[in-house]
Design a protein around this motif. Structure first.
Motif, PDB file in Angstrom:
ATOM      1  N   VAL A 120      10.369  13.828   1.518  1.00 53.66           N
ATOM      2  CA  VAL A 120       9.549  13.684   2.719  1.00 53.66           C
ATOM      3  C   VAL A 120      10.241  12.871   3.810  1.00 53.66           C
ATOM      4  CG1 VAL A 120       7.473  13.826   1.289  1.00 53.66           C
ATOM      5  CG2 VAL A 120       8.310  11.583   2.052  1.00 53.66           C
ATOM      6  N   LYS A 121      11.407  12.346   3.540  1.00 55.06           N
ATOM      7  CA  LYS A 121      12.126  11.541   4.533  1.00 55.06           C
ATOM      8  C   LYS A 121      12.372  12.367   5.799  1.00 55.06           C
ATOM      9  CE  LYS A 121      14.522   8.298   1.475  1.00 55.06           C
ATOM     10  NZ  LYS A 121      15.824   7.887   0.894  1.00 55.06           N
ATOM     11  N   GLY A 122      12.080  11.734   6.930  1.00 51.41           N
ATOM     12  CA  GLY A 122      12.262  12.408   8.196  1.00 51.41           C
ATOM     13  C   GLY A 122      11.072  13.243   8.629  1.00 51.41           C
ATOM     14  N   ARG A 123      10.124  13.462   7.733  1.00 50.77           N
ATOM     15  CA  ARG A 123       8.933  14.261   8.067  1.00 50.77           C
ATOM     16  C   ARG A 123       7.650  13.434   8.005  1.00 50.77           C
ATOM     17  NH1 ARG A 123       7.376  18.291   4.818  1.00 50.77           N
ATOM     18  NH2 ARG A 123       8.255  17.385   2.916  1.00 50.77           N
ATOM     19  N   PHE A 124       7.581  12.502   7.077  1.00 56.36           N
ATOM     20  CA  PHE A 124       6.386  11.682   6.891  1.00 56.36           C
ATOM     21  C   PHE A 124       6.660  10.263   7.358  1.00 56.36           C
ATOM     22  CE2 PHE A 124       4.398  14.104   3.033  1.00 56.36           C
ATOM     23  CZ  PHE A 124       4.516  15.296   3.740  1.00 56.36           C
ATOM     24  N   THR A 125       5.618   9.615   7.878  1.00 54.77           N
ATOM     25  CA  THR A 125       5.719   8.217   8.307  1.00 54.77           C
ATOM     26  C   THR A 125       4.508   7.451   7.796  1.00 54.77           C
ATOM     27  OG1 THR A 125       6.911   8.848  10.319  1.00 54.77           O
ATOM     28  CG2 THR A 125       5.949   6.642  10.238  1.00 54.77           C
ATOM     29  N   ILE A 126       4.757   6.349   7.102  1.00 52.47           N
ATOM     30  CA  ILE A 126       3.683   5.492   6.615  1.00 52.47           C
ATOM     31  C   ILE A 126       3.561   4.288   7.536  1.00 52.47           C
ATOM     32  CG2 ILE A 126       5.176   4.174   5.042  1.00 52.47           C
ATOM     33  CD1 ILE A 126       2.790   4.109   3.072  1.00 52.47           C
ATOM     34  N   SER A 127       2.316   3.867   7.767  1.00 52.62           N
ATOM     35  CA  SER A 127       2.078   2.692   8.600  1.00 52.62           C
ATOM     36  C   SER A 127       0.822   1.962   8.095  1.00 52.62           C
ATOM     37  CB  SER A 127       1.905   3.090  10.066  1.00 52.62           C
ATOM     38  OG  SER A 127       0.815   3.974  10.223  1.00 52.62           O
ATOM     39  N   ARG A 128       0.704   0.702   8.509  1.00 51.88           N
ATOM     40  CA  ARG A 128      -0.428  -0.112   8.076  1.00 51.88           C
ATOM     41  C   ARG A 128      -1.085  -0.793   9.252  1.00 51.88           C
ATOM     42  NH1 ARG A 128       0.946  -4.115   3.122  1.00 51.88           N
ATOM     43  NH2 ARG A 128      -1.077  -4.962   3.734  1.00 51.88           N
ATOM     44  N   ASP A 129      -2.394  -0.992   9.148  1.00 51.57           N
ATOM     45  CA  ASP A 129      -3.145  -1.861  10.038  1.00 51.57           C
ATOM     46  C   ASP A 129      -3.624  -3.008   9.153  1.00 51.57           C
ATOM     47  OD1 ASP A 129      -5.214  -3.191  11.464  1.00 51.57           O
ATOM     48  OD2 ASP A 129      -5.503  -1.414  12.717  1.00 51.57           O
ATOM     49  N   TYR A 130      -2.952  -4.157   9.278  1.00 50.59           N
ATOM     50  CA  TYR A 130      -3.235  -5.256   8.366  1.00 50.59           C
ATOM     51  C   TYR A 130      -4.646  -5.793   8.574  1.00 50.59           C
ATOM     52  CZ  TYR A 130       1.770  -5.190   7.477  1.00 50.59           C
ATOM     53  OH  TYR A 130       3.035  -4.808   7.122  1.00 50.59           O
ATOM     54  N   MET A 179       0.860  -1.186   0.000  1.00 53.56           N
ATOM     55  CA  MET A 179       0.000   0.000   0.000  1.00 53.56           C
ATOM     56  C   MET A 179       0.892   1.230   0.000  1.00 53.56           C
ATOM     57  SD  MET A 179      -3.075  -1.060   2.632  1.00 53.56           S
ATOM     58  CE  MET A 179      -4.302   0.031   1.883  1.00 53.56           C
ATOM     59  N   GLY A 180       0.383   2.282  -0.581  1.00 52.32           N
ATOM     60  CA  GLY A 180       1.225   3.466  -0.659  1.00 52.32           C
ATOM     61  C   GLY A 180       0.434   4.732  -0.857  1.00 52.32           C
ATOM     62  N   TRP A 181       1.139   5.834  -0.768  1.00 48.38           N
ATOM     63  CA  TRP A 181       0.575   7.161  -0.991  1.00 48.38           C
ATOM     64  C   TRP A 181       1.344   7.842  -2.110  1.00 48.38           C
ATOM     65  CZ3 TRP A 181      -3.780   8.852   1.285  1.00 48.38           C
ATOM     66  CH2 TRP A 181      -4.217   8.175   2.430  1.00 48.38           C
ATOM     67  N   ASN A 183       9.347   2.712   1.895  1.00 53.84           N
ATOM     68  CA  ASN A 183      10.093   3.471   0.893  1.00 53.84           C
ATOM     69  C   ASN A 183       9.516   4.875   0.876  1.00 53.84           C
ATOM     70  OD1 ASN A 183      11.829   4.048  -1.269  1.00 53.84           O
ATOM     71  ND2 ASN A 183      10.240   3.569  -2.761  1.00 53.84           N
ATOM     72  N   TYR A 184      10.377   5.873   0.931  1.00 58.16           N
ATOM     73  CA  TYR A 184       9.934   7.268   0.976  1.00 58.16           C
ATOM     74  C   TYR A 184      10.598   8.080  -0.131  1.00 58.16           C
ATOM     75  CZ  TYR A 184       8.244   6.336   5.733  1.00 58.16           C
ATOM     76  OH  TYR A 184       7.592   5.829   6.826  1.00 58.16           O
ATOM     77  N   ALA A 185       9.874   9.064  -0.610  1.00 59.98           N
ATOM     78  CA  ALA A 185      10.487  10.053  -1.486  1.00 59.98           C
ATOM     79  C   ALA A 185      11.496  10.846  -0.671  1.00 59.98           C
ATOM     80  CB  ALA A 185       9.421  10.979  -2.048  1.00 59.98           C
ATOM     81  N   ASP A 186      12.581  11.231  -1.303  1.00 57.96           N
ATOM     82  CA  ASP A 186      13.624  11.974  -0.585  1.00 57.96           C
ATOM     83  C   ASP A 186      13.065  13.248   0.041  1.00 57.96           C
ATOM     84  OD1 ASP A 186      16.326  11.200  -2.925  1.00 57.96           O
ATOM     85  OD2 ASP A 186      15.537  10.098  -1.204  1.00 57.96           O
ATOM     86  N   VAL A 226       4.985   9.113  -2.736  1.00 59.81           N
ATOM     87  CA  VAL A 226       5.342   9.763  -1.472  1.00 59.81           C
ATOM     88  C   VAL A 226       5.931   8.733  -0.517  1.00 59.81           C
ATOM     89  CG1 VAL A 226       4.484  11.027   0.521  1.00 59.81           C
ATOM     90  CG2 VAL A 226       3.528  11.481  -1.760  1.00 59.81           C
ATOM     91  N   ALA A 227       5.198   7.639  -0.317  1.00 59.43           N
ATOM     92  CA  ALA A 227       5.658   6.598   0.588  1.00 59.43           C
ATOM     93  C   ALA A 227       4.903   5.312   0.284  1.00 59.43           C
ATOM     94  CB  ALA A 227       5.437   6.996   2.043  1.00 59.43           C
ATOM     95  N   ALA A 228       5.563   4.180   0.525  1.00 58.04           N
ATOM     96  CA  ALA A 228       4.940   2.882   0.310  1.00 58.04           C
ATOM     97  C   ALA A 228       5.394   1.926   1.396  1.00 58.04           C
ATOM     98  CB  ALA A 228       5.298   2.340  -1.068  1.00 58.04           C
ATOM     99  N   ILE A 229       4.554   0.912   1.648  1.00 56.59           N
ATOM    100  CA  ILE A 229       4.874  -0.084   2.662  1.00 56.59           C
ATOM    101  C   ILE A 229       4.404  -1.441   2.171  1.00 56.59           C
ATOM    102  CG2 ILE A 229       2.720   0.385   3.922  1.00 56.59           C
ATOM    103  CD1 ILE A 229       4.290  -0.236   6.513  1.00 56.59           C
TER     104      ILE A 229
END
Length: 122
Positions: free
Chosen positions: A63-73, A34-36, A58-61, A48-51
């Motif tokens: 947004v690294k350090g500012r954005f966090t992606i997470s999942r609820d499986y 899943m990703g944004w 994986n993050y775009a350069d 932007v980001a994927a998990i």
């Protein structure tokens, strides 16, 4: 058929935070990743980001350090916590999910949400 629904966009001042959510529903056997993504006016859509299912991110350069992606499986949801927002983060944000449908034949799916607008004022 797989549907994705985003929420959480809005208007925020530079330096502020927003949390985007995306819920997947429909005939889903499994979700592999899943990703944004985001798309600003006049620009191409960008990751932007994927998990992945294994938790690899994986993050775009930009947004690294500012954005966090997470999942609820269990809930089939993905989140994007966005901190220290900048005016250049202004865009429509789209959720994407890739996986396998539960119906026969068990084909792969690659689905997109309708998007949610994020506007960061300076």
């Amino acid at each position: 058929q797989v549907q994705l629904k985003e929420s959480g966009g809005g208007l925020v001042q530079a330096g502020g935070s927003l949390r985007l959510s995306c819920a997947a529903s429909g005939s889903i056997f499994s979700i592999n990743a899943m990703g944004w993504y985001r798309q600003a006016p006049g620009k191409q859509r960008e990751l932007v980001a994927a998990i992945t299912t294994g938790g690899r991110t994986n993050y775009a350069d930009s947004v690294k350090g500012r954005f966090t992606i997470s999942r609820d499986y269990a809930k089939k949801m993905v989140y994007l916590q966005m901190n220290s927002l900048k005016p250049e983060d202004t865009a429509a944000y789209y959720c994407n999910a890739q996986g396998v449908v539960a119906s026969m034949p068990m084909n792969l799916f690659d689905s997109w949400g309708q998007g949610t607008q994020v506007t960061v004022s300076s």
